[in-house]
Scaffold this active site. Structure first.
Site, PDB file in Angstrom:
ATOM      1  N   ARG A 166     -12.296   3.978   2.074  1.00  0.00           N
ATOM      2  CA  ARG A 166     -12.495   4.360   0.677  1.00  0.00           C
ATOM      3  C   ARG A 166     -13.910   4.905   0.552  1.00  0.00           C
ATOM      4  NH1 ARG A 166     -10.053  -0.829   0.560  1.00  0.00           N
ATOM      5  NH2 ARG A 166      -7.988  -0.832  -0.426  1.00  0.00           N
ATOM      6  N   LYS A 189     -11.647  -4.073  -0.972  1.00  0.00           N
ATOM      7  CA  LYS A 189     -11.340  -4.635  -2.291  1.00  0.00           C
ATOM      8  C   LYS A 189     -11.115  -6.132  -2.191  1.00  0.00           C
ATOM      9  CE  LYS A 189      -9.309  -0.636  -4.621  1.00  0.00           C
ATOM     10  NZ  LYS A 189      -8.096  -0.117  -5.288  1.00  0.00           N
ATOM     11  N   HIS A 257     -10.522  10.850  -1.973  1.00  0.00           N
ATOM     12  CA  HIS A 257      -9.502   9.840  -1.705  1.00  0.00           C
ATOM     13  C   HIS A 257      -8.301  10.436  -0.978  1.00  0.00           C
ATOM     14  CE1 HIS A 257      -8.336   5.689  -2.203  1.00  0.00           C
ATOM     15  NE2 HIS A 257      -7.134   6.052  -2.632  1.00  0.00           N
ATOM     16  N   ARG A 260      -8.416   9.949   2.705  1.00  0.00           N
ATOM     17  CA  ARG A 260      -7.911   8.634   3.142  1.00  0.00           C
ATOM     18  C   ARG A 260      -6.385   8.666   3.210  1.00  0.00           C
ATOM     19  NH1 ARG A 260      -8.440   2.770   2.788  1.00  0.00           N
ATOM     20  NH2 ARG A 260      -7.043   1.912   1.220  1.00  0.00           N
ATOM     21  N   HIS A 283      -4.746  -2.613   2.709  1.00  0.00           N
ATOM     22  CA  HIS A 283      -3.836  -2.850   1.591  1.00  0.00           C
ATOM     23  C   HIS A 283      -3.403  -4.315   1.587  1.00  0.00           C
ATOM     24  CE1 HIS A 283      -2.474   1.645   1.369  1.00  0.00           C
ATOM     25  NE2 HIS A 283      -3.584   1.410   0.696  1.00  0.00           N
ATOM     26  N   TYR A 292       3.475   5.889   1.732  1.00  0.00           N
ATOM     27  CA  TYR A 292       3.295   6.963   2.707  1.00  0.00           C
ATOM     28  C   TYR A 292       4.600   7.302   3.416  1.00  0.00           C
ATOM     29  CZ  TYR A 292      -1.573   6.004   1.848  1.00  0.00           C
ATOM     30  OH  TYR A 292      -2.775   5.817   1.231  1.00  0.00           O
TER      31      TYR A 292
END
Length: 311
Positions: A166, A189, A257, A260, A283, A292
């Site tokens: 990110r 995150k 982004h 990524r 994730h 994806y």
């Protein structure tokens, strides 16, 4: 959100909201942007319920909110122009707040938790193809007349595409992280750590930037610096990528982004394992990574429709 508006909320509800946010920060490591979004969404909900009922919503009143009250709030949001995706986000925040509040106050939150979010078409990631991703890295370096700035921008974008970082993660690297090792521990995150391989091209790009950078590489200072020596701002990178995008004639979806997204999609197209890609991206849920798969399927269907003799 005005001060006058927030004054409509009862002190007890305001205190409960603040305690919940503090708990999310301390125990779950929620990011400041997440906390800010939750604060805004739940505050707007509490303000509506105050106006809707005609009285401040203390904790007792919040426990008595019915399904009809929830529907009235959602209808008001839609009437004010809130889209289905944004409304689903607001409802999610309110449900999380109630899921925390109900056990503390000893009430049954079914009326709130049972409300369904509006359906909306999920936006799939829009990656660049391999050639466009490489062209983006090359073109980003042409946006500055200063060699070290050009090298810096190229290094950042290479990390986004080559390592799936990110933009906040790339800009969070410190002087002590360089020269980059073959694998890098990234804090993403929710303060969750993951280990990502660093491709040779990324290490070379960062090494070149470090050689040219006029600012001292201090251990605890940001690795990537602004022109005046302070931390490099994400908006600066976004602006450089936007300039390169226009130069290449790429769509508006070609953002930092998207690099990524491109990293993940190209790995998947090359036969990468979905679980491994989940780990590389950081994730929390596999369902996020599975987007994806849909991108890849859409790409294959497009190729089929254009190439099949019966299409």
């Amino acid at each position: 959100m005005t001060t006058q508006g927030t004054a409509l909320i009862s002190p007890a509800a305001r205190d409960a909201l603040q305690t919940w946010l503090a708990t999310l920060s301390a125990l779950d490591g929620a990011a400041e942007n997440t906390l800010s979004a939750y604060r805004g969404d739940v505050t707007e909900f509490l303000m509506f319920m105050t106006l809707h009922s005609g009285e401040p919503q203390g904790l007792g009143a919040l426990a008595r909110i019915a399904t009809s009250d929830m529907r009235a709030w959602m209808a008001s949001c839609r009437a004010n122009g809130t889209g289905a995706r944004s409304l689903a986000r607001k409802l999610s925040a309110v449900k999380k707040f109630y899921g925390w509040l109900a056990p503390r106050e000893g009430f049954e939150p079914t009326a709130v938790l049972s409300i369904r979010a509006p359906k909306f078409q999920k936006k799939l990631p829009r990656p660049l193809d391999t050639q466009a991703a490489r062209a983006m890295i090359d073109t980003v370096e042409l946006q500055s007349l200063q060699d070290w700035v050009a090298a810096r921008d190229g290094a950042v974008v290479t990390l986004l595409y080559g390592c799936g970082l990110r933009i906040s993660e790339a800009l969070g690297l410190k002087g002590r992280d360089a020269p980059l090792p073959p694998t890098l521990r990234i804090r993403g995150k929710g303060d969750k750590d993951r280990v990502v391989p660093v491709i040779a091209a990324a290490r070379t790009a960062v090494d070149r930037y470090m050689r040219l950078c006029p600012h001292p590489m201090e251990q605890d200072a940001p690795l990537f610096r602004g022109v005046r020596g302070g931390p490099l701002n994400a908006r600066t990178v976004q602006g450089v990528v936007a300039a390169a995008r226009r130069q290449l004639g790429l769509p508006a979806s070609a953002t930092p982004h998207a690099m990524r997204h491109s990293f993940a999609t190209h790995l998947l197209e090359a036969g990468g394992d979905l679980r491994a890609i989940q780990e590389l991206l950081g994730h929390a849920s596999l369902s996020t990574t599975q987007a994806y798969t849909a991108v890849n399927s859409a790409h294959l269907l497009d190729v089929y429709n254009r190439a099949h003799p019966k299409a």
